[in-house]
Design a protein around this motif. Structure first.
Motif, PDB file in Angstrom:
ATOM      1  N   MET A 191      37.928  49.549  47.037  1.00 36.74           N
ATOM      2  CA  MET A 191      37.935  51.047  47.308  1.00 36.74           C
ATOM      3  C   MET A 191      36.955  51.915  46.388  1.00 36.74           C
ATOM      4  O   MET A 191      36.219  52.959  46.870  1.00 36.74           O
ATOM      5  CB  MET A 191      39.540  51.594  47.165  1.00 36.74           C
ATOM      6  N   LYS A 192      36.926  51.526  45.159  1.00 35.95           N
ATOM      7  CA  LYS A 192      35.967  52.256  44.328  1.00 35.95           C
ATOM      8  C   LYS A 192      34.644  52.049  44.593  1.00 35.95           C
ATOM      9  O   LYS A 192      33.865  53.020  44.237  1.00 35.95           O
ATOM     10  CB  LYS A 192      36.463  51.662  42.751  1.00 35.95           C
ATOM     11  N   GLY A 193      34.186  50.944  45.041  1.00 32.38           N
ATOM     12  CA  GLY A 193      32.801  50.745  45.473  1.00 32.38           C
ATOM     13  C   GLY A 193      31.967  50.259  44.113  1.00 32.38           C
ATOM     14  O   GLY A 193      32.608  49.852  43.222  1.00 32.38           O
ATOM     15  N   GLY A 194      30.865  50.614  44.417  1.00 34.02           N
ATOM     16  CA  GLY A 194      29.853  49.970  43.148  1.00 34.02           C
ATOM     17  C   GLY A 194      29.643  48.434  43.186  1.00 34.02           C
ATOM     18  O   GLY A 194      29.689  47.896  44.359  1.00 34.02           O
ATOM     19  N   GLU A 195      29.062  47.804  42.171  1.00 34.71           N
ATOM     20  CA  GLU A 195      28.454  46.485  42.278  1.00 34.71           C
ATOM     21  C   GLU A 195      29.261  45.440  42.554  1.00 34.71           C
ATOM     22  O   GLU A 195      29.262  44.564  42.984  1.00 34.71           O
ATOM     23  CB  GLU A 195      27.486  46.269  41.327  1.00 34.71           C
ATOM     24  N   ASP A 196      30.659  45.757  41.920  1.00 36.05           N
ATOM     25  CA  ASP A 196      31.714  44.849  42.217  1.00 36.05           C
ATOM     26  C   ASP A 196      32.389  44.881  43.541  1.00 36.05           C
ATOM     27  O   ASP A 196      33.131  43.778  43.872  1.00 36.05           O
ATOM     28  CB  ASP A 196      32.766  44.826  41.202  1.00 36.05           C
ATOM     29  N   ALA A 197      32.165  45.625  44.238  1.00 31.66           N
ATOM     30  CA  ALA A 197      32.930  45.653  45.591  1.00 31.66           C
ATOM     31  C   ALA A 197      32.837  44.466  46.428  1.00 31.66           C
ATOM     32  O   ALA A 197      33.887  43.968  46.996  1.00 31.66           O
ATOM     33  CB  ALA A 197      32.587  47.142  46.669  1.00 31.66           C
ATOM     34  N   ILE A 198      31.638  44.114  46.677  1.00 32.36           N
ATOM     35  CA  ILE A 198      31.598  42.944  47.556  1.00 32.36           C
ATOM     36  C   ILE A 198      32.443  41.508  46.943  1.00 32.36           C
ATOM     37  O   ILE A 198      32.813  40.884  47.619  1.00 32.36           O
ATOM     38  CB  ILE A 198      30.021  42.531  47.708  1.00 32.36           C
ATOM     39  N   ALA A 199      32.095  41.466  45.817  1.00 32.04           N
ATOM     40  CA  ALA A 199      32.773  40.254  45.075  1.00 32.04           C
ATOM     41  C   ALA A 199      34.265  40.355  45.263  1.00 32.04           C
ATOM     42  O   ALA A 199      35.072  39.372  45.498  1.00 32.04           O
ATOM     43  CB  ALA A 199      32.300  40.086  43.503  1.00 32.04           C
ATOM     44  N   HIS A 200      35.071  41.583  44.825  1.00 28.92           N
ATOM     45  CA  HIS A 200      36.216  41.646  45.100  1.00 28.92           C
ATOM     46  C   HIS A 200      36.770  41.463  46.683  1.00 28.92           C
ATOM     47  O   HIS A 200      37.915  40.994  46.947  1.00 28.92           O
ATOM     48  CB  HIS A 200      36.673  43.066  44.525  1.00 28.92           C
ATOM     49  N   ASN A 201      35.890  41.988  47.518  1.00 32.28           N
ATOM     50  CA  ASN A 201      36.390  41.736  49.133  1.00 32.28           C
ATOM     51  C   ASN A 201      36.447  40.157  49.231  1.00 32.28           C
ATOM     52  O   ASN A 201      37.316  39.842  49.897  1.00 32.28           O
ATOM     53  CB  ASN A 201      35.143  42.393  49.664  1.00 32.28           C
ATOM     54  N   ASP A 202      35.358  39.558  48.676  1.00 27.54           N
ATOM     55  CA  ASP A 202      35.329  38.130  49.276  1.00 27.54           C
ATOM     56  C   ASP A 202      36.747  37.350  48.289  1.00 27.54           C
ATOM     57  O   ASP A 202      36.753  36.535  49.031  1.00 27.54           O
ATOM     58  CB  ASP A 202      33.966  37.640  48.265  1.00 27.54           C
ATOM     59  N   ARG A 203      36.877  37.795  47.218  1.00 31.79           N
ATOM     60  CA  ARG A 203      38.053  37.329  46.591  1.00 31.79           C
ATOM     61  C   ARG A 203      39.281  37.400  47.546  1.00 31.79           C
ATOM     62  O   ARG A 203      39.892  36.583  47.830  1.00 31.79           O
ATOM     63  CB  ARG A 203      38.289  37.701  45.207  1.00 31.79           C
ATOM     64  N   ILE A 204      39.542  38.520  48.281  1.00 27.59           N
ATOM     65  CA  ILE A 204      40.601  38.787  49.046  1.00 27.59           C
ATOM     66  C   ILE A 204      40.446  38.057  50.367  1.00 27.59           C
ATOM     67  O   ILE A 204      41.405  37.325  50.627  1.00 27.59           O
ATOM     68  CB  ILE A 204      40.650  40.397  49.384  1.00 27.59           C
ATOM     69  N   GLY A 205      39.251  37.707  50.880  1.00 26.24           N
ATOM     70  CA  GLY A 205      39.007  36.878  51.914  1.00 26.24           C
ATOM     71  C   GLY A 205      39.444  35.552  51.631  1.00 26.24           C
ATOM     72  O   GLY A 205      39.889  34.944  52.580  1.00 26.24           O
ATOM     73  N   ARG A 206      38.902  35.076  50.453  1.00 23.77           N
ATOM     74  CA  ARG A 206      39.399  33.692  50.078  1.00 23.77           C
ATOM     75  C   ARG A 206      40.865  33.546  50.068  1.00 23.77           C
ATOM     76  O   ARG A 206      41.378  32.346  50.734  1.00 23.77           O
ATOM     77  CB  ARG A 206      38.752  33.298  48.754  1.00 23.77           C
ATOM     78  N   VAL A 207      41.432  34.264  49.328  1.00 20.13           N
ATOM     79  CA  VAL A 207      42.899  34.091  49.318  1.00 20.13           C
ATOM     80  C   VAL A 207      43.724  34.275  50.740  1.00 20.13           C
ATOM     81  O   VAL A 207      44.618  33.090  51.104  1.00 20.13           O
ATOM     82  CB  VAL A 207      43.511  35.161  48.448  1.00 20.13           C
ATOM     83  N   LEU A 208      43.028  35.141  51.612  1.00 21.27           N
ATOM     84  CA  LEU A 208      43.855  35.215  52.974  1.00 21.27           C
ATOM     85  C   LEU A 208      43.289  33.975  53.792  1.00 21.27           C
ATOM     86  O   LEU A 208      44.025  33.630  54.733  1.00 21.27           O
ATOM     87  CB  LEU A 208      43.442  36.513  53.673  1.00 21.27           C
ATOM     88  N   ALA A 209      42.285  33.453  53.785  1.00 23.45           N
ATOM     89  CA  ALA A 209      41.759  32.293  54.327  1.00 23.45           C
ATOM     90  C   ALA A 209      42.402  30.987  54.071  1.00 23.45           C
ATOM     91  O   ALA A 209      42.998  30.171  54.751  1.00 23.45           O
ATOM     92  CB  ALA A 209      40.154  31.953  54.133  1.00 23.45           C
ATOM     93  N   GLU A 210      42.847  30.970  52.877  1.00 23.84           N
ATOM     94  CA  GLU A 210      43.576  29.818  52.388  1.00 23.84           C
ATOM     95  C   GLU A 210      45.281  30.165  52.898  1.00 23.84           C
ATOM     96  O   GLU A 210      45.916  29.110  53.176  1.00 23.84           O
ATOM     97  CB  GLU A 210      43.805  29.904  50.708  1.00 23.84           C
ATOM     98  N   LEU A 211      45.824  31.320  53.023  1.00 23.49           N
ATOM     99  CA  LEU A 211      46.910  31.601  53.601  1.00 23.49           C
ATOM    100  C   LEU A 211      46.858  31.284  55.192  1.00 23.49           C
ATOM    101  O   LEU A 211      47.821  30.564  55.316  1.00 23.49           O
ATOM    102  CB  LEU A 211      47.335  33.090  53.386  1.00 23.49           C
TER     103      LEU A 211
END
Length: 419
Positions: free
Chosen positions: A200-220
């Motif tokens: 939500m904050k944005g910035g250079e880490d936004a994509i990496a954290h979005n990808d992390r959420i995606g990996r957790v939910l793909a495994e689920l």
């Protein structure tokens, strides 16, 4: 986000400041700039005076957009998907290659196979799966999960006499409840809170954290395909709409981020309002003032999502005196619209019993999880007041600070002491 609608046209790059009947000329405001996020409400007021109810702004990467400030203009956009689509494949800047896949705007604006990114029949098919699966989980009892995790959180600081109700309560409680509803391990909660906040904050880490959420939910998703359970993920998988794995995963992401972000933010604001005024606290404890009434007031005066992304003009049109072109990006100023002087000339006017605020959006994409969020907040406040006698704010209310981004304004700390 790589296909475009068959009826999409490619026109010149959007230039919000071109052809606008503005009162004062000047470069569009950078909504992500430090000087803007320090005082977002002041920025909304200044933009309204300068441009009227729709203002040209720049998002991260100096991406042009229109910020909708007026209440009626927000309603028009939200209630008319044929004219203002949620499908970002219509976004002209994206179509013409000016938005990189690595842009921090992608997690918020990029197209996904979820109900939020689509209109019409595809939207209805997917939204039905979400609302019916959500209702099934809610019918099994959310309140008991809230009570369990609320007591767990309070146990960690109950013997100390002091706490920060943002960092030690509101920030994590909604996510812990969501992990249980989703069928996720409780241990994932803290990491998901961090990733949601950074995205939500944005910035250079936004994509990496979005990808992390995606990996957790793909495994689920994979796990629940193999081992179904009485949870929201299984409900989506087994729904008659026959969602594929991408659709299941992206709806889990959508609900997780939206539900946690808005509920944790709103819970902190409700606690701030109760504890900043002794009369409010006394009335809540005595039952003269309900938590639901406080939630309603916060929805008007400090909605948990200040700016909603986004809509895309499906044709050249006029909105709030500005001339929009097909493919232009609009972002919805929910906080600004709720305080629009045309509908609230006196911001101190009571709003009790009036649920016409914009906090839950409006139209076909209106938030389907409103009742769940309210249940979490009401139960969380109830447990806190019962468990901590003599609860009081341990700071001057005027010293409490916020941190704002383009999309939200969050309370930083809420220090309290108790017997």
């Amino acid at each position: 986000m790589n296909a475009e609608p068959s009826d999409g046209q490619r026109l010149d790059p959007p230039n919000p400041s071109a052809g606008c009947p503005v009162r004062h000329a000047g470069a569009p405001t950078r909504l992500y700039a430090a000087e803007t996020t320090v005082d977002p409400y002041g920025t909304y007021s200044r933009l309204r005076k300068q441009y009227g109810q729709v203002a040209p702004v720049l998002l991260e990467g100096d991406v042009p957009a229109w910020l909708v400030l007026g209440y009626r203009e927000n309603r028009r956009v939200l209630d008319n998907p044929d004219q203002f689509s949620r499908d970002s494949r219509r976004w002209r800047d994206w179509q013409e290659g000016r938005i990189a896949e690595t842009s921090p705007l992608i997690p918020m604006l990029g197209w996904r196979p979820d109900c939020l990114s689509q209109d019409g029949e595809p939207h209805q098919r997917l939204r039905t799966a979400v609302t019916e699966s959500m209702r099934t989980v809610a019918d099994r009892g959310i309140r008991r999960h809230v009570l369990h995790f609320a007591h767990q959180q309070i146990d960690a600081f109950a013997d100390t006499g002091r706490a920060d109700l943002v960092l030690q309560y509101a920030q994590y409680l909604p996510m812990l409840v969501l992990t249980r509803l989703f069928g996720l391990p409780e241990s994932e909660g803290k990491g998901l809170v961090t990733s949601c906040a950074q995205m939500m904050k944005g910035g250079e880490d936004a994509i990496a954290h979005n990808d992390r959420i995606g990996r957790v939910l793909a495994e689920l998703t994979s796990h629940k395909r193999a081992e179904p359970g009485p949870d929201f993920a299984t409900g989506l998988i087994q729904h008659p709409a026959c969602l594929d794995d991408d659709e299941v995963q992206n709806h889990l992401r959508l609900v997780l981020i939206a539900a946690h972000t808005t509920t944790s933010n709103l819970l902190a604001r409700v606690l701030q309002m109760i504890l900043s005024d002794d009369s409010h606290l006394a009335k809540v404890v005595s039952g003269q003032l309900t938590v639901s009434a406080i939630i309603e007031e916060m929805m008007w005066n400090s909605p948990p999502l200040a700016v909603l992304p986004g809509r895309f003009a499906t044709a050249d049109c006029e909105l709030g005196g500005q001339h929009l072109k097909i493919g232009d990006l609009l972002i919805l100023g929910l906080a600004a619209g709720n305080l629009d002087p045309e509908i609230r000339p006196h911001t101190g006017t009571t709003v009790q019993g009036n649920q016409a605020h914009l906090a839950f959006s409006s139209g076909p994409h209106e938030c389907p999880g409103q009742a769940i969020g309210q249940t979490i907040i009401e139960a969380a406040v109830e447990v806190l007041l019962r468990r901590l006698p003599g609860l009081r704010l341990d700071a001057d209310p005027t010293d409490l600070t916020d941190t704002a981004s383009t999309w939200e304004t969050r309370l930083d700390h809420l220090p309290v002491s108790f017997s």
